[in-house]
Design a protein around this motif. Structure first.
Motif, mmCIF file in Angstrom:
data_model
loop_
_atom_site.group_PDB
_atom_site.id
_atom_site.type_symbol
_atom_site.label_atom_id
_atom_site.label_comp_id
_atom_site.label_asym_id
_atom_site.label_seq_id
_atom_site.Cartn_x
_atom_site.Cartn_y
_atom_site.Cartn_z
ATOM 1 N N LYS A 212 1.068 -1.419 0.467
ATOM 2 C CA LYS A 212 0.342 -0.463 0.071
ATOM 3 C C LYS A 212 0.538 1.437 0.416
ATOM 4 O O LYS A 212 0.674 2.421 -0.432
ATOM 5 C CB LYS A 212 -0.979 0.133 1.311
ATOM 6 C CG LYS A 212 -1.807 -0.942 1.497
ATOM 7 C CD LYS A 212 -2.675 -0.888 2.784
ATOM 8 C CE LYS A 212 -1.777 -1.187 3.737
ATOM 9 N NZ LYS A 212 -1.010 -2.246 3.983
ATOM 10 N N SER A 213 1.867 1.295 0.879
ATOM 11 C CA SER A 213 2.436 2.318 0.809
ATOM 12 C C SER A 213 4.389 2.819 0.307
ATOM 13 O O SER A 213 3.477 4.069 -0.614
ATOM 14 C CB SER A 213 3.425 2.364 2.113
ATOM 15 O OG SER A 213 2.952 2.252 3.006
ATOM 16 N N SER A 214 3.880 1.204 -0.862
ATOM 17 C CA SER A 214 4.827 1.589 -2.036
ATOM 18 C C SER A 214 4.065 2.210 -3.607
ATOM 19 O O SER A 214 4.261 2.909 -4.593
ATOM 20 C CB SER A 214 5.168 0.434 -2.467
ATOM 21 O OG SER A 214 6.291 -0.453 -1.671
ATOM 22 N N VAL A 224 6.583 8.233 2.329
ATOM 23 C CA VAL A 224 5.679 7.129 3.101
ATOM 24 C C VAL A 224 7.045 6.185 3.311
ATOM 25 O O VAL A 224 7.877 6.115 2.610
ATOM 26 C CB VAL A 224 4.312 6.721 3.009
ATOM 27 C CG1 VAL A 224 3.530 7.892 3.072
ATOM 28 C CG2 VAL A 224 4.463 6.117 1.792
ATOM 29 N N LEU A 225 6.727 5.286 4.552
ATOM 30 C CA LEU A 225 8.040 4.940 4.683
ATOM 31 C C LEU A 225 7.150 3.416 4.283
ATOM 32 O O LEU A 225 6.274 2.719 3.820
ATOM 33 C CB LEU A 225 7.468 4.014 6.509
ATOM 34 C CG LEU A 225 8.432 2.824 7.428
ATOM 35 C CD1 LEU A 225 9.488 3.262 7.567
ATOM 36 C CD2 LEU A 225 7.860 3.090 8.515
ATOM 37 N N VAL A 226 8.127 2.378 3.875
ATOM 38 C CA VAL A 226 8.257 1.559 2.888
ATOM 39 C C VAL A 226 9.183 0.270 2.850
ATOM 40 O O VAL A 226 10.166 0.575 3.364
ATOM 41 C CB VAL A 226 7.901 0.918 1.450
ATOM 42 C CG1 VAL A 226 8.687 0.079 0.736
ATOM 43 C CG2 VAL A 226 6.968 2.557 0.780
ATOM 44 N N SER A 252 -5.167 8.572 0.707
ATOM 45 C CA SER A 252 -4.596 7.916 2.296
ATOM 46 C C SER A 252 -3.754 6.336 2.272
ATOM 47 O O SER A 252 -4.480 5.969 1.541
ATOM 48 C CB SER A 252 -6.184 8.863 3.231
ATOM 49 O OG SER A 252 -6.814 6.830 2.754
ATOM 50 N N ASP A 253 -3.434 6.496 2.871
ATOM 51 C CA ASP A 253 -2.681 5.504 3.115
ATOM 52 C C ASP A 253 -2.395 5.303 4.693
ATOM 53 O O ASP A 253 -2.356 6.028 5.057
ATOM 54 C CB ASP A 253 -1.089 5.348 3.169
ATOM 55 C CG ASP A 253 -0.114 4.002 3.423
ATOM 56 O OD1 ASP A 253 -1.062 2.625 3.269
ATOM 57 O OD2 ASP A 253 1.086 4.661 3.467
ATOM 58 N N THR A 254 -2.793 3.662 4.791
ATOM 59 C CA THR A 254 -3.483 3.942 6.539
ATOM 60 C C THR A 254 -3.131 2.121 6.798
ATOM 61 O O THR A 254 -1.927 1.438 6.206
ATOM 62 C CB THR A 254 -4.990 3.826 6.773
ATOM 63 O OG1 THR A 254 -4.900 3.886 8.358
ATOM 64 C CG2 THR A 254 -5.749 3.005 6.083
#
Ligand SMILES: Nc1nc2c(ncn2[C@@H]2O[C@H](COP(=O)(O)OP(=O)(O)OP(=O)(O)O)[C@@H](O)[C@H]2O)c(=O)[nH]1
Ligand SMILES: [Mg+2]
Length: 431
Positions: A212-214, A224-226, A252-254
């Motif tokens: 998701k973050s990727s 964002v942290l991957v 949004s990423d969660t």
């Protein structure tokens, strides 16, 4: 995998208690996942044990014979903990610890521990502590306190030993305080959200480690942290980005989901998950390279249902297509899941197709508004007819009552121009 637990690494024996006749492949997959969770938390698995039962033993989850066997293995393997894949009752934990003389945890305890280690922001730290206390409260006994003092490491982190020693009333007070703190943070979040109104909102959802973050990075260039680690993301990040047609939107990423996610966590992460629940469109990200992806899809759908987000329009995105070398499998996905898209966040494959699909879905988004236009302002009414699709009209003494459907790109202008006539609470729909 990165380890986040205390050093030195612990040695665990993992146990599954399954219903008679359960497919051994499924048991093995669940234990693989538990092993991955433990690895993330900082423990190596020395041995796996599983027992088929009609139902778990009330007092000890497993039967007496199996318990003796387990006790021998604990000594033989020098295990520092025993972890059950299913939720244990406080009574079972107490009895098992007494018998085995090592720390006994369940999957929820391990997940809570990983969350505690990964929480960075004030909000996620507060949410995790709340979930931990809710989880620990029924387990607070003299025995538990005694053991938690005796053993360090996984399952005893977070609230800290001194607090574990305090009585239930203090726990309840602390729980109340944390809830109040979260409510205050909710108000701040609401203010931020108000500032972003008018743009279509997309939310990434999916099993933990699906990418998701990727994808967040690939789509919006957000930092964002991957990480190849379970539950790397615990906060939600929202970014504005441009769709290929030049229109702006929000992404949004969660936090990710997992099988048997402790209900205490889902409850305390409610405000983090609000970005998901209130999105106009969900991008359900699936790791296509994981052979158990159908299970993952089911778990995510169940979790979305429990959050009340199951009816939000969803694009199913199969990620990590670069790792799938079986072309038949990729082709087959389209048949099994009509409308899905296979992408790779790493190589960028099909990200353009995904973005185009997002444009199509965003174009179809519309919002209902109700207005009352006084008879003397009929010029405004004719402009409303130009900008929006009128679904219903009733003529009354005060004027013309209109229910209109308005596309997301015109919403901001519409609301500004006709603010004086608006009467209802907005609600998103798709046409
Ligand atoms: N080969 C390959 N690896 C990928 C792809 N997308 C993500 N990954 C890797 O998968 C791992 C997890 O990626 P994340 O983006 O952190 O996954 P996530 O869904 O945000 O995970 P959590 O936040 O922990 O729930 C990382 O090691 C990524 O580099 C892809 O398309 N191909
Ligand atoms: Mg993430």
């Amino acid at each position: 995998m990165h380890e986040v637990g205390l050093k030195p690494r612990e040695r665990a024996i993992i146990v599954a208690v399954v219903r008679k006749g359960t497919n051994p492949d499924i048991v093995s997959e669940h234990l693989d996942e538990l092993e991955q969770l433990l690895d993330t938390a900082g423990a190596d698995v020395a041995l796996r044990i599983y027992q088929e039962r009609v139902r778990p033993e009330t007092a000890t989850a497993i039967g007496t014979g199996k318990l003796q066997e387990l006790k021998e293995f604990v000594e033989l393997e020098h295990a520092s903990m025993v972890v059950f894949d299913d939720e244990l009752t406080p009574l079972q934990v107490r009895n098992l610890e007494k018998e085995l003389n090592v720390k006994v945890l369940d999957r929820s305890g391990v997940i809570l521990d990983i969350f505690a280690a990964n929480a960075r922001s004030v909000e996620s730290k507060t949410q995790v502590e709340l979930a931990q206390l809710e989880y620990l409260l029924p387990r607070l006994t003299r025995m538990w306190t005694h053991l938690s003092k005796q053993f360090g490491g996984i399952g005893t982190k977070g609230p800290g030993e001194t607090q574990i020693e305090t009585d239930r009333r203090m726990y309840r007070t602390r729980i109340q305080r944390l809830k109040e703190k979260l409510n205050q943070l909710d108000v701040q979040r609401e203010v931020q959200r108000k500032g972003r109104e008018g743009l279509p909102r997309f939310a990434l959802v999916g099993y933990t480690n699906a990418g998701k973050s990727s994808l967040m990075q690939a789509i919006s260039q957000a930092e964002v942290l991957v990480e190849d680690r379970l539950f790397a993301t615990l906060d939600s990040t929202v970014r504005a980005f441009s769709l290929p047609n030049g229109k702006r939107a929000l992404l949004s990423d969660t936090v990710g989901f997992i099988r048997k996610l402790p209900p205490q966590l889902v409850a305390s992460f409610r405000s983090t998950l609000a970005e998901t629940v209130e999105a106009d469109v969900l991008l359900h990200v699936v790791d296509a390279s994981n052979p158990f992806y159908p299970d993952h899809i089911a778990v995510v759908e169940e979790t979305l249902t429990s959050l009340g987000a199951h009816s939000i329009p969803t694009i199913l995105v199969f990620n990590k297509s670069d790792l799938v070398h079986d072309q038949f499998l990729l082709a087959d996905l389209g048949n099994t899941y009509p409308g899905c898209i296979a992408v790779s966040a790493v190589t960028g494959h099909n990200i353009d197709v995904l973005l185009q699909r997002m444009v199509d879905v965003a174009d179809r988004l519309s919002t209902m508004r109700s207005l009352v236009v006084p008879w003397e302002n009929m010029q405004a009414a004719s402009k409303i007819y130009d900008l929006a699709e009128v679904i219903e009209r009733t003529d009354g003494d005060e004027g013309m009552s209109l229910s209109v459907k308005i596309s997301s790109d015109k919403l901001a202008e519409f609301e500004q121009r006709f603010a004086a006539y608006l009467v209802a609470v907005p609600q998103h729909t798709t046409s």
